[in-house]
Scaffold this motif. Sequence first.
Motif, PDB file in Angstrom:
ATOM      1  N   VAL A  19       0.699  -1.473   0.060  1.00 13.71           N
ATOM      2  CA  VAL A  19      -0.107  -0.050   0.158  1.00 13.71           C
ATOM      3  C   VAL A  19       0.779   1.629  -0.095  1.00 13.71           C
ATOM      4  O   VAL A  19       2.109   1.786   0.271  1.00 13.71           O
ATOM      5  N   ASP A  20       0.458   1.777  -0.532  1.00 14.95           N
ATOM      6  CA  ASP A  20       1.168   3.548  -0.620  1.00 14.95           C
ATOM      7  C   ASP A  20       2.717   3.540  -1.472  1.00 14.95           C
ATOM      8  O   ASP A  20       3.164   4.496  -0.753  1.00 14.95           O
ATOM      9  N   THR A  21       2.936   2.367  -2.207  1.00 14.83           N
ATOM     10  CA  THR A  21       4.123   2.608  -2.452  1.00 14.83           C
ATOM     11  C   THR A  21       4.103   3.526  -3.676  1.00 14.83           C
ATOM     12  O   THR A  21       5.406   3.660  -4.045  1.00 14.83           O
ATOM     13  N   VAL A  35      -6.152  10.282 -11.120  1.00 17.33           N
ATOM     14  CA  VAL A  35      -6.510   9.517 -10.103  1.00 17.33           C
ATOM     15  C   VAL A  35      -6.100   9.521  -8.765  1.00 17.33           C
ATOM     16  O   VAL A  35      -7.367   9.417  -7.402  1.00 17.33           O
ATOM     17  N   GLN A  36      -5.444   9.253  -8.298  1.00 13.23           N
ATOM     18  CA  GLN A  36      -4.691   9.142  -7.329  1.00 13.23           C
ATOM     19  C   GLN A  36      -5.717  10.024  -6.204  1.00 13.23           C
ATOM     20  O   GLN A  36      -5.704   9.788  -5.258  1.00 13.23           O
ATOM     21  N   GLU A  37      -5.799  11.282  -7.124  1.00 15.79           N
ATOM     22  CA  GLU A  37      -5.936  12.070  -5.081  1.00 15.79           C
ATOM     23  C   GLU A  37      -7.391  12.143  -5.430  1.00 15.79           C
ATOM     24  O   GLU A  37      -8.071  12.743  -4.347  1.00 15.79           O
ATOM     25  N   GLY A  41      -9.434   8.466   1.081  1.00 20.09           N
ATOM     26  CA  GLY A  41      -8.309   8.460   2.177  1.00 20.09           C
ATOM     27  C   GLY A  41      -6.225   7.847   1.076  1.00 20.09           C
ATOM     28  O   GLY A  41      -6.111   7.395   1.769  1.00 20.09           O
ATOM     29  N   GLY A  42      -6.698   7.618  -0.638  1.00 21.20           N
ATOM     30  CA  GLY A  42      -5.195   7.866  -1.019  1.00 21.20           C
ATOM     31  C   GLY A  42      -5.321   6.416  -0.914  1.00 21.20           C
ATOM     32  O   GLY A  42      -4.386   6.125  -1.800  1.00 21.20           O
ATOM     33  N   ILE A  43      -6.518   5.504  -1.172  1.00 21.50           N
ATOM     34  CA  ILE A  43      -6.398   4.204  -1.395  1.00 21.50           C
ATOM     35  C   ILE A  43      -7.174   3.706  -2.187  1.00 21.50           C
ATOM     36  O   ILE A  43      -8.195   4.541  -2.624  1.00 21.50           O
ATOM     37  N   THR A  44      -6.401   2.639  -2.850  1.00 21.55           N
ATOM     38  CA  THR A  44      -7.312   2.227  -4.556  1.00 21.55           C
ATOM     39  C   THR A  44      -7.628   0.579  -3.170  1.00 21.55           C
ATOM     40  O   THR A  44      -7.367   0.118  -3.014  1.00 21.55           O
TER      41      THR A  44
HETATM   42 NA    NA Z   1      -2.487   4.623  -2.019  1.00 15.30          NA
END
Ligand code: NA
Length: 356
Positions: A19-21, A35-37, A41-44
């Motif tokens: 996660v979050d790499t 897309v990420q923003e 929670g910034g989580i896919t």
């Molecule tokens: Na993320």
Amino acid sequence: PKEGEENLRSPICCIMGHVDTGKTKLLDCIRGTNVQEGEAGGITQQIGATYFPAENIRERTRELKADAKLKVPGLLVIDTPGHESFTNLRSRGSSLCDLAILVVDIMHGLEPQTIESLNLLRMRDTEFIVALNKIINPFILQMDRLYGWKTCKNAPIVKAMKQQTKDVVNEFNMRLTGIITQFKEQGLNTELYYKNKEMGETFSIVPTSAITGEGIPDLLLLLVNWAQKTMVEKLTYVDDVQCTVLEVKVIEGHGTTIDVVLVNGVLREGDQIVVCGLQASINLGPIVTTIRALLTPHPMKELRVKGTYVHHKEIKAAQGIKITAQGLEHAIAGTALHVIGPDDDIEAIKEQAMED
Ligand code: NA
Ligand code: GTP
Ligand code: MG
């Protein structure tokens, strides 16, 4: 295609890692998207798919090799979540791909889901390239000591490295060595890609920054070259439809839709299809329906993000596609989609659909 010329489909590349790499951010950097923003929670939390046409890859890799000969029509990249609770989605993503990018945060090294992803890829003998991401991060901390990484926007990595001070290069090498050791502990040989003389035995590492794009040209060129050089057989297009349901979702104005990855073959509007379904949440049963619309996002846009869609009468593999049809409410993600041809026995195909 002309005689002697290969008829290749686009390679399917899965991007995996802890996660979050920076998996989604790397794709954003290549796509020129955000897309990420927009993620909670910034989580896919879903599998995504983005198609990169060959001309965009050529453009992006020009500085490395102006004459790079691309034999594939493009590259289909599958984004996966790195959060620990989504093992099933990582498994689904990795089961579909021809090759993969394993993203490692240079500050964190190998983490639990890095190792999980690694094992999923090894289980299927899938080749992968390591993106050693966030190369800017460690050096930002040192900015005030004037040892900061000098940004070289979208530059090939060797060129970017040449701009750095000795201290930055030393720090980079130290972290790289540590990560190579960690891979070794997992039984894998890895090496910086431009020093790697035995690709296939030794896995290649490409240092990247998803924020400023260093190393992105290298990553793209390496992926495409590696695929078209070593996977010709696997990538030779065949007509038999091979298609997997990625996600089932309700889209305003379209009802329940399925996002699929078409690995081989052609899908057409009006095709009769069978997918595996779950009725009343207990009974498995085949869903037989007709494709109402075949939609894709625009090239270089993410399938899982709501946007404007391109309508197609037919689509040839490999592609990430959104299908609208009646009765998809109970379709099961991760199962295969079958097309009923004019000479096919519907009952046999229904049975086949239930075996997945
Ligand atoms: Na993320
Ligand atoms: P999941 O999909 O949730 O597993 O995360 P991910 O691997 O897709 O990572 P994501 O793209 O969400 O990025 C996580 C955070 O790292 C974000 O805040 C990004 O801005 C940041 N980030 C990603 N890549 C880089 C990079 O190369 N350098 C720096 N400094 N930050 C980065
Ligand atoms: Mg992500």
